[in-house]
Write a protein that holds these residues in place. Structure first.
Motif, mmCIF file in Angstrom:
data_model
loop_
_atom_site.group_PDB
_atom_site.id
_atom_site.type_symbol
_atom_site.label_atom_id
_atom_site.label_comp_id
_atom_site.label_asym_id
_atom_site.label_seq_id
_atom_site.Cartn_x
_atom_site.Cartn_y
_atom_site.Cartn_z
ATOM 1 N N LYS A 61 0.800 -1.229 0.000
ATOM 2 C CA LYS A 61 0.000 0.000 0.000
ATOM 3 C C LYS A 61 0.832 1.277 0.000
ATOM 4 O O LYS A 61 0.285 2.376 0.104
ATOM 5 N N GLY A 62 2.153 1.112 -0.051
ATOM 6 C CA GLY A 62 3.005 2.305 -0.044
ATOM 7 C C GLY A 62 3.326 2.728 1.375
ATOM 8 O O GLY A 62 2.644 2.345 2.324
ATOM 9 N N PRO A 63 4.372 3.529 1.538
ATOM 10 C CA PRO A 63 4.814 3.916 2.875
ATOM 11 C C PRO A 63 3.776 4.793 3.578
ATOM 12 O O PRO A 63 3.011 5.498 2.916
ATOM 13 N N PRO A 64 3.732 4.739 4.902
ATOM 14 C CA PRO A 64 2.815 5.599 5.654
ATOM 15 C C PRO A 64 3.203 7.068 5.504
ATOM 16 O O PRO A 64 4.380 7.386 5.350
ATOM 17 N N SER A 65 2.209 7.947 5.550
ATOM 18 C CA SER A 65 2.496 9.370 5.382
ATOM 19 C C SER A 65 2.024 10.199 6.566
ATOM 20 O O SER A 65 2.235 11.408 6.593
ATOM 21 N N GLN A 66 1.368 9.545 7.508
ATOM 22 C CA GLN A 66 0.892 10.263 8.695
ATOM 23 C C GLN A 66 1.338 9.522 9.947
ATOM 24 O O GLN A 66 1.402 8.288 9.940
#
Ligand code: MN
Length: 159
Positions: A61-66
């Motif tokens: 799902k891609g790296p976390p951003s929050q």
């Protein structure tokens, strides 16, 4: 040459007595890269330069951003350092066939600079990312489910 630059520093100190470092590199920034990989399934490959290779995880799902976001990160085989610059098309029939684009790139520093490989081995590694998109404190934590399953967690966002 390196040593000559430090002559003044060294002349002023008795390293038997002072706890200051005589030499050495101290905390060091290493490369990280995230590649968007449109293969049979879209995923993001998260790679950290460590011990002469790129430690690698596939993050569906891609790296976390929050802060507090966690993403599954599946450990895959180490990649060569040169892979950090790779973008292009992996031909049909080859492993991972599809398109690779660099999604983010920058440097990271381990929170505890001592032996990052041993920290990974133990199943928990904290680091600060300084990329274009990803900036802040992150951790990789091994899950109990399988030796390949990790969580990539964003702990704090850099201001
Ligand atoms: Mn991949």
């Amino acid at each position: 040459m390196e040593n000559e630059k430090l002559t003044k520093y060294k002349d002023k100190r008795d390293f038997v007595t002072t706890p200051e470092p005589e030499e050495g590199s101290g905390p060091q920034a290493h490369t990280f890269v995230v590649q968007r990989h449109q293969a049979s399934h879209l995923h993001f490959d998260f790679r950290l330069e460590m011990g002469g290779t790129l430690k690698s995880w596939a993050v569906p799902k891609g790296p976390p951003s929050q802060p507090k976001e966690k993403r599954l990160a599946v450990a895959v085989e180490d990649h060569p350092l040169a892979y950090a610059g790779f973008e292009g098309v992996i031909p049909e029939g080859q492993y991972g066939a599809g398109t690779v684009e660099i999604w983010d790139k920058g440097t990271y520093e381990a929170v505890k600079p001592d032996d990052p490989e041993a920290q990974l081995e133990s199943g928990k590694f904290s680091f600060v990312l300084k990329g274009e998109r990803l900036k802040g404190l992150f951790a990789l934590v091994k899950t109990a489910y399988s030796s390949k399953s990790w969580l990539l967690i964003m702990k704090e966002k850099a201001r």
